[in-house]
Enzyme design. Sequence first.
Site, short mmCIF file in Angstrom:
data_model
loop_
_atom_site.label_atom_id
_atom_site.label_comp_id
_atom_site.label_asym_id
_atom_site.label_seq_id
_atom_site.Cartn_x
_atom_site.Cartn_y
_atom_site.Cartn_z
CG ASP A 307 29.03 24.38 19.28
OD1 ASP A 307 29.71 24.27 20.42
OD2 ASP A 307 28.12 24.00 19.21
CB THR A 308 35.07 27.45 18.21
OG1 THR A 308 34.23 28.15 17.34
CG2 THR A 308 36.53 27.44 17.72
CB THR A 309 36.67 22.35 19.59
OG1 THR A 309 37.32 21.73 20.84
CG2 THR A 309 37.24 21.73 18.47
CD GLN A 324 39.81 20.85 14.88
OE1 GLN A 324 40.97 20.81 14.89
NE2 GLN A 324 39.15 19.82 15.07
CB ALA A 382 34.37 26.84 22.61
#
Length: 470
Positions: A307-309, A324, A382
């Site tokens: 996960d990332t965004t 982030q 992501a």
Amino acid sequence: MVSTQNYIATYVGVKILEQGGNAFDAAIGISAVLSVVMPHTSGLGGDGFLLAKTPEGIIAYNASGWSPKRLNVEKIPSVRDPSTVVIPGLVDLWDFVYRQYMTMDLSEVLRPAISLAANGFYVGRELAKVISKSNNMPRSWSEIFEGKRMGDILKLRELSEVLKIISKDPKDFYESKLTEEIVNGLNSQGVNVELSDFADFKGEVVKPLKSSYRGYTLYELPPNSQGITTLESLKMAEIQETWKLRFDDTKRVKELVNIFILAYEDRNKFVTDPRFYYPEEDLLSEERLKRRLSSYSASEMKMNTKDTTFFVVSDGENEVGFIQSLFFPFGSGITVKNIVFNNRGYGFTEGHNKPEPRKRPLHTLSILMAEKDDESLIIGCAGGDLRPQIHTQVLQYYVDYGLEIDDAVYYPRFVFLGDRIFHEKRMNLPFQELDFFTNEVGVVQALKRKKDIYIGVADPRSEGVALPAN
């Protein structure tokens, strides 16, 4: 124009622009909201990178965290071990943007996030899904998130108080009474960190890497980011002329997989904190990449799809790409003051990238920018280790197959996971099928500017939306 992975964050960004804020004001407001409503992807306990185009030129900032001074392990033992926590850099990135580029008061920009944390928000589909799949989490995490389902109200009052402190001065996150409380909370959960690890930490302005692909000038984040892996992949694809084949031709996909293997081999061998090691050889030189292409490899490798965004925002003058992350869903799971801390130290491996004190690990976060004549693109996603593959495919759809940027994001993708190839059902391939639209092939946000026309795209594989500001 604003495009994010969450509808509330997009709405807040648009409102800031409509109140007269610039793209940097909106970016910090969006970043803070995502830190509240998507705590499994990112937040104050994680890190961030920025790649932006301004009238004065391109800005790149690396706010990835370093390991504590007292880190003394030769190998990180497990995914959520306390030794995986590095000093979070996201608030340092806010501080940099606030002091250099913002026009609005920080407390005004953070107000929506403060309100959401204090008064609560509805748990979204993705957050609920990740909570339900999380197991063996630390007690500090379970007390907040365990059992939360889609549509439940989640309040993060302690996080709200931390955001209020930051809204007065972001440096207080790194050197104040708040820091002491955070360090004590981390120490009590096994994280071997001290006050000086926070007080001495500073992100840095970095020079973007520059390359080209079929007439487009490309920019990516330099090491310790894996941005160089995207640029290597695209340059090798250009050399091999993969665009001469249909997008779902099995031969093209196999050719790209071979290219990805070579690029990831280079990444795993050479990419780490440049303060500790930087390759003498130019990894992006065409001569070198031609030699690489003659040495196909069958290396075994494992890909993490974590996960990332990422989001993009433009005010008509500045175009900002901002990413982030905590790394894995909910990072280490170790939580202090409702802040979930990263497990980015799991990115340490061996050789040049072995764990060492005050070192940044190889980082999966990167952002791709492309320019040609009067148009520019920012592409991010992501996708963890898969990011170079995803960036490559989206740009190729746009450049090689003539798709508009929204279709380039919507079009079906494949991913190579180190031992197998998976693809969305919309591709006619003899490999393992995934659903028609699935975030298992990443979640992309993108922005295109042509003259003074903007197109923002939010991937239908997520809960995100793109909206224009009036």
